[in-house]
Design an enzyme around this catalytic site. Structure first.
Site, mmCIF file in Angstrom:
data_model
loop_
_atom_site.group_PDB
_atom_site.id
_atom_site.type_symbol
_atom_site.label_atom_id
_atom_site.label_comp_id
_atom_site.label_asym_id
_atom_site.label_seq_id
_atom_site.Cartn_x
_atom_site.Cartn_y
_atom_site.Cartn_z
ATOM 1 N N ARG A 158 92.032 79.387 48.191
ATOM 2 C CA ARG A 158 90.818 78.574 48.205
ATOM 3 C C ARG A 158 90.280 78.323 46.803
ATOM 4 O O ARG A 158 89.475 77.430 46.602
ATOM 5 C CB ARG A 158 89.735 79.260 49.060
ATOM 6 C CG ARG A 158 90.118 79.390 50.512
ATOM 7 C CD ARG A 158 89.138 80.271 51.250
ATOM 8 N NE ARG A 158 87.858 79.624 51.464
ATOM 9 C CZ ARG A 158 87.559 78.872 52.503
ATOM 10 N NH1 ARG A 158 88.461 78.670 53.428
ATOM 11 N NH2 ARG A 158 86.371 78.338 52.636
ATOM 12 N N GLU A 197 97.735 58.729 42.768
ATOM 13 C CA GLU A 197 98.029 60.089 43.230
ATOM 14 C C GLU A 197 98.960 60.805 42.245
ATOM 15 O O GLU A 197 98.775 61.995 41.950
ATOM 16 C CB GLU A 197 98.641 60.034 44.644
ATOM 17 C CG GLU A 197 99.168 61.336 45.214
ATOM 18 C CD GLU A 197 98.121 62.441 45.376
ATOM 19 O OE1 GLU A 197 96.941 62.191 45.110
ATOM 20 O OE2 GLU A 197 98.526 63.565 45.722
ATOM 21 N N CYS A 250 84.632 79.781 47.698
ATOM 22 C CA CYS A 250 84.524 81.203 48.033
ATOM 23 C C CYS A 250 85.333 81.555 49.287
ATOM 24 O O CYS A 250 85.439 80.749 50.208
ATOM 25 C CB CYS A 250 83.080 81.574 48.302
ATOM 26 S SG CYS A 250 81.993 81.163 46.947
ATOM 27 N N GLU A 258 95.697 67.537 37.460
ATOM 28 C CA GLU A 258 95.265 68.763 38.120
ATOM 29 C C GLU A 258 96.047 69.986 37.677
ATOM 30 O O GLU A 258 95.469 71.028 37.445
ATOM 31 C CB GLU A 258 95.516 68.650 39.637
ATOM 32 C CG GLU A 258 94.453 67.968 40.417
ATOM 33 C CD GLU A 258 94.722 68.111 41.898
ATOM 34 O OE1 GLU A 258 95.757 67.589 42.371
ATOM 35 O OE2 GLU A 258 93.902 68.722 42.594
ATOM 36 N N HIS A 285 95.151 43.092 31.477
ATOM 37 C CA HIS A 285 93.697 42.981 31.334
ATOM 38 C C HIS A 285 93.132 44.144 30.521
ATOM 39 O O HIS A 285 91.926 44.359 30.507
ATOM 40 C CB HIS A 285 93.038 42.919 32.713
ATOM 41 C CG HIS A 285 93.483 41.733 33.518
ATOM 42 N ND1 HIS A 285 93.045 40.461 33.274
ATOM 43 C CD2 HIS A 285 94.399 41.631 34.524
ATOM 44 C CE1 HIS A 285 93.637 39.618 34.115
ATOM 45 N NE2 HIS A 285 94.476 40.316 34.880
ATOM 46 N N LYS A 333 90.362 74.865 46.234
ATOM 47 C CA LYS A 333 91.128 74.180 47.275
ATOM 48 C C LYS A 333 90.225 73.371 48.168
ATOM 49 O O LYS A 333 90.537 72.242 48.527
ATOM 50 C CB LYS A 333 91.910 75.204 48.111
ATOM 51 C CG LYS A 333 92.712 74.591 49.251
ATOM 52 C CD LYS A 333 93.803 73.681 48.725
ATOM 53 C CE LYS A 333 94.591 73.008 49.812
ATOM 54 N NZ LYS A 333 95.392 71.885 49.280
ATOM 55 N N TRP A 376 83.639 81.374 43.787
ATOM 56 C CA TRP A 376 83.824 80.218 42.922
ATOM 57 C C TRP A 376 82.437 79.852 42.438
ATOM 58 O O TRP A 376 81.581 79.472 43.234
ATOM 59 C CB TRP A 376 84.463 79.078 43.714
ATOM 60 C CG TRP A 376 84.883 77.920 42.879
ATOM 61 C CD1 TRP A 376 85.937 77.885 42.013
ATOM 62 C CD2 TRP A 376 84.282 76.625 42.837
ATOM 63 N NE1 TRP A 376 86.014 76.645 41.436
ATOM 64 C CE2 TRP A 376 85.022 75.853 41.916
ATOM 65 C CE3 TRP A 376 83.206 76.038 43.479
ATOM 66 C CZ2 TRP A 376 84.711 74.528 41.626
ATOM 67 C CZ3 TRP A 376 82.889 74.722 43.196
ATOM 68 C CH2 TRP A 376 83.640 73.973 42.275
ATOM 69 N N ASN A 425 78.907 82.507 50.856
ATOM 70 C CA ASN A 425 79.604 81.272 50.479
ATOM 71 C C ASN A 425 78.612 80.134 50.697
ATOM 72 O O ASN A 425 77.926 80.108 51.711
ATOM 73 C CB ASN A 425 80.834 81.087 51.390
ATOM 74 C CG ASN A 425 81.565 79.787 51.112
ATOM 75 O OD1 ASN A 425 81.338 79.145 50.088
ATOM 76 N ND2 ASN A 425 82.439 79.405 52.015
ATOM 77 N N GLY A 426 78.532 79.204 49.736
ATOM 78 C CA GLY A 426 77.631 78.063 49.908
ATOM 79 C C GLY A 426 76.591 77.999 48.808
ATOM 80 O O GLY A 426 76.701 78.686 47.791
ATOM 81 N N LYS A 439 97.962 64.332 40.304
ATOM 82 C CA LYS A 439 98.747 65.561 40.365
ATOM 83 C C LYS A 439 98.945 66.131 38.963
ATOM 84 O O LYS A 439 98.811 67.323 38.734
ATOM 85 C CB LYS A 439 100.128 65.327 41.005
ATOM 86 C CG LYS A 439 100.135 65.074 42.478
ATOM 87 C CD LYS A 439 99.875 66.288 43.351
ATOM 88 C CE LYS A 439 98.441 66.523 43.663
ATOM 89 N NZ LYS A 439 97.746 65.755 44.640
HETATM 90 O O1 M6R Z 1 90.241 69.084 51.982
HETATM 91 P P1 M6R Z 1 90.099 67.649 51.593
HETATM 92 O O2 M6R Z 1 91.287 66.819 51.936
HETATM 93 O O3 M6R Z 1 88.817 67.035 52.101
HETATM 94 O O4 M6R Z 1 89.978 67.671 50.009
HETATM 95 C C1 M6R Z 1 89.716 66.515 49.275
HETATM 96 C C2 M6R Z 1 89.994 66.724 47.816
HETATM 97 O O5 M6R Z 1 89.152 67.720 47.300
HETATM 98 C C3 M6R Z 1 91.457 67.109 47.562
HETATM 99 O O6 M6R Z 1 92.340 66.158 48.051
HETATM 100 C C4 M6R Z 1 91.704 67.298 46.047
HETATM 101 O O7 M6R Z 1 91.593 66.090 45.386
HETATM 102 C C5 M6R Z 1 93.089 67.924 45.843
HETATM 103 N N1 M6R Z 1 92.979 69.054 44.969
HETATM 104 C C6 M6R Z 1 94.072 66.977 45.281
HETATM 105 O O8 M6R Z 1 95.291 67.568 45.019
#
Ligand code: M6R
Length: 624
Positions: free
Chosen positions: A34, A493, A2, A500, A516, A619, A82, A108-109, A497
């Site tokens: 966000r 990683e 949010c 996501e 394995h 985010k 959100w 928010n929360g 990407k």
């Molecule tokens: O703000 P943070 O680095 O704590 O966030 C951690 C993860 O939520 C963040 O890295 C998430 O995996 C990203 N969307 C990856 O691209």
């Protein structure tokens, strides 16, 4: 997650060309990064609260406002939601308006005791129109306002906050008070912005960056009342409290795309600067590492016998990269733990444990909860964070800020490289303090680190080849990634990407694990990225990965090999070779990650997806 904005101006005090709604909508647009699934606004004008809210993006709210305009006002609040309790629908969107339409609240929360409060309020005769915890909080606020708070909104907020459990930022406006917003925060972000005859509230400074750079950080469990002429902070008991004033160092332009097709594209290009800036100012006049922010007693750091790195998502992969370096340099056993798993497995943590929390946003609730747990067990916590004034550094014993600048795209890119850089600095600092490395050895690594921004730029300059691959492979339904040693988290990683932002099946494997099990996945035409370690490093490492390429190529894989310039050994087995400049083994992730980011961004773009705001993702994940 949010986003919240609030604005109070002063009628007639200055000649302004904007009203509350303009400020609030602009703030909501800035906070779009966000992640959210509905948006809404409320203004107070002529003794009445009016609001509009809509599921979908801010653009949908704009259309609603055009069809049904709000009156001009100098007092307004806005929200991007959100969904947590209740789906992303119009009724569940914020603001929630109660007290016969006179009180509007955004939140928010998560309020953990909301169902208990809802039953209590239902028994008192209140009805609810949404499924949200926010409407419960708003109703409780109205109840206090009209009864024991004697129509004082600040007192009512205080009494309400005392009853709420969980995490919340609440903003409230009431038709009786056309001059103020009252807000409360517990474990959820809120910053005050200071203007001239106008003041602001925002989930972060992006919410008001177009209007002021003067901001005030609030503490936890505090309430603020803002008017056009000032602000007053108290704790939940009503005692006066002080905020921490600070000046916002980045400007609105830094939060813009700067001519790139997306924020993600821009942030990939920001990476040389992100690494360079993270290295800035970390050496003293004798060339020794000096991390001013790490003000934990040196004797405590010398006695550390275990390091636990805590993080989520991309930040956890940065931690996995850093583990190789920290263990190698400091000879301290180092674990990397997903923050949300850490607390629940009853970890062995004590005053000799150093916890390193990695977080771009500094607001990831899982990480915040994990560090609280670690500190309760006596561990010291160093936060590596990109967001000044956020909760994780505030609740840590020391912080080491990455200077990547605002990261807007949901998919993390520059924060990853900056986190690795900062974690390496911390590792070298510990090695220096504990005498694990000679000064010249540390200086050599630092020298190599200083060269990395230029090398990252070289990788970016050669991005067209990778972009073309991404576009050509946009119909692939699965992509695999292999790496060894520090290349393994890079593979993870790369896969994250793609998942996501391109929504396709992608997995990263330790190359040694292939036989394995995962090699069974390889069939004709399966694209596989392979991150090849430097041939100048440990020969066994390099030659084993080259063998892995041969194995998968023989089974029909399309091999896309990321290898160091001059490494001729991979050419015969690679369908595509992406070269990166030579670098020491431990620093290669800072280079090898970049083509994987470019690839994912290009592939998702070719599929027509919004790479900055992928579906279902936020985010910053401020709920557990
Ligand atoms: O703000 P943070 O680095 O704590 O966030 C951690 C993860 O939520 C963040 O890295 C998430 O995996 C990203 N969307 C990856 O691209």
């Amino acid at each position: 997650m949010c986003g919240i904005v609030g604005y109070v101006g002063q009628p007639g005090a200055v000649d302004r060309e904007y009203y509350a709604l303009d400020v609030v909508l602009e703030g909501l647009r800035r906070l779009e990064y966000r992640g959210y699934d509905s948006a809404g606004v409320a203004v107070v004008a002529e003794g009445a609260v009016e609001h509009r809210k809509k599921a979908g993006k801010v653009a949908a709210l704009d259309a609603e406002l055009e069809a049904s305009p709000l009156p001009h006002s100098i007092l307004g609040i806005g929200h991007t939601r959100w969904a947590t309790h209740g789906g992303p629908t119009d009724p569940n969107a914020h603001p929630h308006v109660v007290d016969n339409g006179r009180l509007a609240v955004v939140h928010n929360g998560i309020i953990e005791n909301f169902s208990e409060l809802r039953s209590e309020l239902s028994q008192k005769g209140y009805n609810f129109v949404s499924d949200t915890d926010t409407e419960v909080a708003a109703t409780l606020l109205a109840d206090h306002y009209n009864k024991d708070a004697a129509r004082d909104l600040t007192v009512a907020m205080r009494l309400t906050s005392q009853r709420l459990e969980g995490a919340f930022t609440l903003l409230a406006v009431h038709a009786d008070h056309e001059d103020r917003i009252v807000a409360a925060r517990r474990n959820s972000p809120l910053v005050i912005g200071l203007g001239e005859h106008e003041n602001f509230l925002g989930s972060d400074v992006s919410g008001f960056i177009d209007y002021t750079k003067q901001a005030v950080e609030m503490g936890n469990d505090q309430i603020v009342t803002i008017t056009a002429e000032g602000y007053e902070i108290t704790d939940f008991e009503g005692n006066r409290a002080e905020g921490r004033p600070f000046e916002v160092k980045w400007d609105a332009a830094a939060a813009e795309k700067g001519g790139f097709s997306s924020f993600m594209d821009k942030e990939i290009h920001d990476q040389p600067a992100a690494v360079r800036d993270t290295l800035l100012g970390r050496l003293d006049e004798k060339g020794r590492l000096s991390l001013d922010e790490v003000h934990i007693d040196e004797s405590v750091l010398r006695s550390v016998d275990k390091i636990v790195v805590i993080a989520c998502g991309t930040a956890a992969y940065a931690g996995q990269v850093a583990r190789y370096a920290i263990e190698h340099w400091c000879r301290i056993p180092t674990e990397v733990e997903l923050a949300h798993e850490f607390r629940y497995r009853d970890p062995i943590v004590n005053e000799k444990t150093l916890v390193v929390a990695l977080s771009q946003s500094g607001e990831t609730m899982d990480t915040l909860m994990a560090i609280r747990h670690a500190r309760e067990q006596g561990a010291k916590v160093v936060a590596i964070c990109n967001t000044n004034g956020s909760s994780i550094p505030r609740e840590s014993d020391a912080s080491l800020y990455t200077h990547a600048g605002p990261e807007i795209a949901v998919a993390s890119t520059k924060a990853f490289l900056a986190q690795i850089t900062a974690a390496y600095l911390l590792g070298l600092y510990l090695a220096q303090l504990r005498g694990n490395m000679y000064a010249d050895e540390i200086a050599d690594v630092l020298d190599e680190l200083q060269k990395m921004p230029e090398k990252i730029q070289e990788v970016i300059d050669a991005e067209e080849q990778v972009k073309k691959l991404g576009t050509d492979m946009s119909t692939s339904s699965s992509v695999l990634f292999l790496g060894r040693h520090v290349g393994f988290p890079v593979a993870l990683e790369g896969a994250l990407k793609l998942k996501e932002i391109a929504y396709i099946h992608a997995e990263g494997f330790a190359a040694g694990e292939l036989k394995h099990g995962p090699i069974a996945l390889i069939e004709e035409g399966q694209p596989v990225f392979v991150i090849v370690p430097s041939p100048r490093g440990r020969d066994s490492l390099h030659s084993k990965v080259v063998s892995n390429i041969q194995e998968i190529r023989a089974r029909g894989a399309i091999t896309i090999v990321i290898a160091e310039e001059g490494d001729e050994s991979v050419k015969d087995y690679a369908n595509h070779v992406i070269t990166v400049p030579q670098a020491p083994t431990l620093l290669q992730p800072l280079l090898a990650t970049v083509p994987l980011q470019v690839f994912a961004c290009a592939l998702a773009g070719a599929k027509g997806y919004d790479v900055d705001q992928p579906r279902n993702l936020a985010k910053s994940v401020t709920v557990e």
